[in-house]
Write a protein that holds these residues in place. Structure first.
Motif, PDB file in Angstrom:
ATOM      1  N   SER A 377       0.858  -1.176   0.000  1.00  0.00           N
ATOM      2  CA  SER A 377       0.000   0.000   0.000  1.00  0.00           C
ATOM      3  C   SER A 377       0.901   1.234   0.000  1.00  0.00           C
ATOM      4  O   SER A 377       1.746   1.383   0.880  1.00  0.00           O
ATOM      5  N   ARG A 378       0.728   2.098  -0.999  1.00  0.00           N
ATOM      6  CA  ARG A 378       1.608   3.254  -1.142  1.00  0.00           C
ATOM      7  C   ARG A 378       0.790   4.535  -1.278  1.00  0.00           C
ATOM      8  O   ARG A 378      -0.347   4.521  -1.742  1.00  0.00           O
ATOM      9  N   SER A 379       1.406   5.648  -0.882  1.00  0.00           N
ATOM     10  CA  SER A 379       0.778   6.965  -1.031  1.00  0.00           C
ATOM     11  C   SER A 379       1.815   7.964  -1.509  1.00  0.00           C
ATOM     12  O   SER A 379       3.000   7.856  -1.180  1.00  0.00           O
ATOM     13  N   SER A 380       1.347   8.930  -2.294  1.00  0.00           N
ATOM     14  CA  SER A 380       2.185  10.036  -2.740  1.00  0.00           C
ATOM     15  C   SER A 380       1.284  11.243  -2.926  1.00  0.00           C
ATOM     16  O   SER A 380       0.467  11.282  -3.851  1.00  0.00           O
ATOM     17  N   TYR A 383      -2.534  10.788  -3.802  1.00  0.00           N
ATOM     18  CA  TYR A 383      -2.761   9.561  -4.561  1.00  0.00           C
ATOM     19  C   TYR A 383      -2.341   8.335  -3.739  1.00  0.00           C
ATOM     20  O   TYR A 383      -1.413   8.394  -2.934  1.00  0.00           O
ATOM     21  N   SER A 384      -3.041   7.231  -3.989  1.00  0.00           N
ATOM     22  CA  SER A 384      -2.749   5.974  -3.297  1.00  0.00           C
ATOM     23  C   SER A 384      -2.772   4.819  -4.289  1.00  0.00           C
ATOM     24  O   SER A 384      -3.365   4.912  -5.373  1.00  0.00           O
ATOM     25  N   ALA A 402       6.198   5.464  -4.216  1.00  0.00           N
ATOM     26  CA  ALA A 402       5.696   6.830  -4.357  1.00  0.00           C
ATOM     27  C   ALA A 402       6.121   7.496  -5.671  1.00  0.00           C
ATOM     28  O   ALA A 402       5.291   8.142  -6.330  1.00  0.00           O
ATOM     29  N   SER A 543      -7.258   8.404  -6.562  1.00  0.00           N
ATOM     30  CA  SER A 543      -7.009   9.743  -6.039  1.00  0.00           C
ATOM     31  C   SER A 543      -7.844   9.958  -4.783  1.00  0.00           C
ATOM     32  O   SER A 543      -8.967   9.463  -4.683  1.00  0.00           O
ATOM     33  N   ARG A 544      -7.290  10.743  -3.852  1.00  0.00           N
ATOM     34  CA  ARG A 544      -8.035  11.070  -2.633  1.00  0.00           C
ATOM     35  C   ARG A 544      -8.470  12.534  -2.631  1.00  0.00           C
ATOM     36  O   ARG A 544      -8.963  13.036  -1.625  1.00  0.00           O
TER      37      ARG A 544
END
Length: 545
Positions: A377-380, A383-384, A402, A543-544
């Motif tokens: 599980s990654r986030s940047s 965005y995830s 990321a 996208s968050r």
């Protein structure tokens, strides 16, 4: 193929492990052991090619090991600062080991037992017996009473006698050291803890030796056949990280779960039983809503049904298996804060030869697919992503972190805006095309993996949740989790904390994702992915914002 003197390739395989075990026990260091083992192997090959008749190979290999060890020590000991205890008289005598085989065996065993003594016992024994220092001189230099020195000598002699009389079975790890496969759940420490602790085979065997019951430094050293000086140094580091706990009376015990082959067999049986029951209903639930999911219009929605289901089915199981309990339950069993700066649970298993898995685990051709090389599980920024390294993607480690997530987000931005591609854009596009996540045929940029907007992802999750509620999947998945908690309460040593057990259950029970995928693939519901699709299989982005 070697066929001289009755020596063939099968015997090479037979003796290679023994030779390396001997070398490791003598040197206490993997790199030195590999060097020594190589020299022994060369000596063995030369003796085979000489044509000399050899009636007892075990005895001959044993003799070669000691002879080569003698030469090795004489050549290398000037570089060593830990080797005093190993410089026993036969090593320095220059006399060929073959002529002293009975004496050398006893001396080697004695040297090994001296090496296994605790630091104070060992130092005093060496100074008194080897360096011929008097009790008074030793006492003065250590600022202790002469009577205390005599007590240490008495205890050292007693422990040496005990060690020499111990049954060889008690030292099985010195002849057959184990290798641990180690990972972690949670946040690693600043120096890559806990994985950085396990770079030495010695450390893995310290943990294996002290797993079932607490042991002293001397007992650990004897069990793994390595000098106590090495054990003391490693124990100090591992105790500071809480991976070893001090139990009193100078004893230590491993403070995390180590999965054995027998444990793996029990886990596999639970996973197979659960997957055989729920795989088809889950597949039907998700595949029946595939048109609704596609209608959301996410990037990558034009991929074929099978490719999308390879992503959506495991995601759905992952989402719901991870929420079978309430939030307080998961908060209660968060990985603990470690003294080394990490917040993690160690995930360790003993690595066996492939033939052992096939021998011990029923239906191994099936259950060997219940594995993952990572659920990432990654986030940047906003965005995830979620990517699973599965049997069907080749169990490779695809670098999607990321930076790659940011580059895919930029690609989607370029697709939606239609703006011209700058030089940096062209560079990142080429990287993502090469990695298999995007295409740019005829100048038409396209995402090859599902990429949802914030609203699309919310609606996607709502569809998945409705589908799982319709088949009442939650109690089935919760039962899988509870079964694994009960299993590990039975399998783990009594001192292992409940947090460790529940996290192990979460992790091992989570393999139900891949057990379900195996059933669907075996039953023909999910066709095997194309080789090119493996680059991006089971990857979802959103996208968050």
């Amino acid at each position: 193929m070697l066929q001289q003197n009755g020596f063939d390739e099968s015997m090479i395989r037979r003796y290679s492990k023994r030779i390396f075990g001997f070398a490791l026990a003598k040197t206490g260091h993997r790199q030195n052991a590999e060097d020594l083992a190589q020299e022994i192997a060369i000596a063995l090959l030369r003796s085979v090619r000489s044509g000399k008749r050899i009636d007892n190979w075990d005895s001959w290999v044993y003799t070669l090991c000691f002879y080569t060890w003698s030469n090795y020590v004489n050549k290398e000991k000037r570089h060593w600062r830990h080797a005093d205890i190993d410089d026993v008289p036969w090593v320095a005598s220059g006399e060929p080991p073959q002529s002293r085989i009975g004496e050398e065996d006893g001396l080697e065993r004695l040297a090994m037992e001296v090496a296994c003594l605790s630091k104070r016992h060992r130092d005093i024994a060496i100074r008194y017996y080897y360096d011929r220092e008097s009790v008074d001189r030793i006492a003065a230099s250590l600022a202790i009473a002469p009577g205390t020195v005599k007590w240490h000598l008495f205890e050292a002699r007693k422990k040496l006698r005990e060690g020499l009389n111990m049954n060889a079975e008690a030292k099985s790890l010195s002849f057959k050291p184990v290798r641990l496969g180690v990972g972690h759940n949670g946040t690693p420490g600043p120096n890559g803890e806990p994985n950085c602790y396990f770079q030495s085979l010695v450390v893995s065997n310290i943990f294996a030796a002290a797993y079932d019951k607490p042991l002293t430094v001397e007992e650990i050293a004897r069990t793994i056949g390595v000098g106590a000086a090495y054990v003391e140094d490693e124990i100090d580091k591992c105790e500071k990280s809480d991976l070893l706990r001090r139990t009193g009376n100078g004893k230590y015990q491993t403070n995390f779960i180590i999965e054995t082959l027998a444990d793996k067999a029990e886990e596999s049986a639970l996973l197979r039983a659960g997957a055989e029951t729920i795989a088809k209903p889950i597949y039907d639930a998700v595949s029946s809503r595939l048109d609704d999911i596609r209608a959301l219009g996410f990037r990558g929605s034009d991929a074929n049904d099978a490719f999308l289901l390879w992503a959506f089915v495991p995601y759905a199981v992952y989402r719901h298996y991870g929420s079978v309990k309430d939030a307080d339950y998961y908060k209660r069993y968060q990985p603990p804060e470690r003294k080394d700066g990490g917040k993690y649970i160690v995930a360790a298993r003993i690595i066996e030869e492939p033939s052992e898995y096939e021998r011990v685990i029923p239906d191994y051709d099936i259950v060997r697919k219940y594995v993952a090389n990572g659920i990432k599980s990654r986030s940047s920024g906003p965005y995830s992503s979620l990517q699973m390294e599965t049997w069907w993607s080749g169990l490779q480690w695809r670098y999607f972190d990321a930076p790659q997530l940011s580059e895919m987000a930029r690609i989607v931005e370029l697709i939606e805006s239609g703006e011209a591609h700058g030089e940096y854009d062209k560079l990142l596009i080429s990287r993502m095309v090469e990695a298999g996540y995007a295409s740019n045929e005829g100048g038409r940029l396209k995402s090859l993996v599902p990429f949802f907007t914030k609203e699309q992802f919310r609606e996607f999750n709502a569809i998945v949740d409705e589908a799982f509620a319709a088949i009442e999947a939650k109690p089935v998945l919760e039962n899988v989790h509870d079964q694994f908690v009960r299993l590990w309460k039975k399998l783990a040593p009594a001192h292992i904390a409940e947090t460790e057990i529940v996290n192990k259950a979460m992790n091992s029970g989570g393999m139900i994702i891949f057990a379900i995928m195996e059933v669907l693939e075996r039953r023909g519901l999910l066709p095997l992915p194309a080789e090119e699709e493996k680059k991006r299989l089971t990857t979802i982005l959103w996208s968050r914002k």
